[in-house]
Design an enzyme around this catalytic site. Structure first.
Site, PDB file in Angstrom:
ATOM      1  N   GLU A  55       0.864  -1.301  -0.040  1.00  0.00           N
ATOM      2  CA  GLU A  55      -0.007  -0.023   0.055  1.00  0.00           C
ATOM      3  C   GLU A  55       0.846   1.332   0.055  1.00  0.00           C
ATOM      4  O   GLU A  55       0.466   2.224  -0.735  1.00  0.00           O
ATOM      5  CB  GLU A  55      -0.934   0.032   1.157  1.00  0.00           C
ATOM      6  CG  GLU A  55      -1.888  -1.134   1.381  1.00  0.00           C
ATOM      7  CD  GLU A  55      -1.293  -2.344   2.207  1.00  0.00           C
ATOM      8  OE1 GLU A  55      -2.415  -2.887   3.018  1.00  0.00           O
ATOM      9  OE2 GLU A  55      -0.171  -2.566   2.299  1.00  0.00           O
ATOM     10  N   CYS A  86      -0.459   1.034   7.204  1.00  0.00           N
ATOM     11  CA  CYS A  86      -1.042   1.242   5.976  1.00  0.00           C
ATOM     12  C   CYS A  86      -2.479   2.032   6.202  1.00  0.00           C
ATOM     13  O   CYS A  86      -2.716   2.904   5.255  1.00  0.00           O
ATOM     14  CB  CYS A  86      -1.243  -0.018   5.225  1.00  0.00           C
ATOM     15  SG  CYS A  86       0.573  -0.467   4.734  1.00  0.00           S
TER      16      CYS A  86
END
Length: 152
Positions: A55, A86
């Site tokens: 991510e 994330c």
């Protein structure tokens, strides 16, 4: 195949790159105006850093493409539920929609342990769609860890 399934398939292809590098197979794509603008996959072992999550890789690339840290008109597709780091980055990047392949009951922060993406206390919340190509995402991770354990 609908758009969510198509883009999740693209994230799965990224996850397979991570597996080839002996990293946990997690992949991510970011879509803007019906076009993939960033791809990322897990590179923690390759780069020897905690920060090399799929991510974060994709967010950095998408920000560069758009020339802005705000990804307000983007959708993220990720094969595994984001961790706290994330999920925090997703909130900070103002990503309005996150599509998740499979959940992570041990470390997930988009509904499993916490749901950082939809906390009203933050100045941004994301729409969350769960379970897109769930079995494929889950099996890929299970197979990776089964192989890893057999080598120990």
């Amino acid at each position: 195949m609908n758009a969510d399934e198509y883009y999740m398939r693209q994230a799965i292809l990224q996850a397979k790159k991570a597996a080839k590098n002996e990293d946990v197979p997690i992949g991510c794509v970011i879509v803007y105006q019906d076009r993939i603008i960033a791809r990322g996959y897990n590179k923690r072992n390759k780069k020897k850093t905690t920060l090399a999550h799929a991510e974060l890789d994709a967010i950095a690339k998408a920000s560069k493409v758009l020339g802005d840290w705000r990804l307000e008109d983007c959708t993220m597709y990720v094969t595994l539920e984001p961790c706290q780091m994330c999920a925090g980055a997703i909130v900070q990047a103002r990503i309005p929609k996150v599509v998740i392949g499979c959940m992570n009951p041990k470390a997930g922060c988009a509904g499993s342990i916490l749901n950082l993406l939809q906390m009203r206390e933050f100045n941004h919340q994301a729409e969350v769609v769960r379970g897109i190509r769930e079995q494929e995402c889950s099996m890929m991770l299970s197979e990776f860890f089964r192989k890893l354990r057999s080598h120990i």
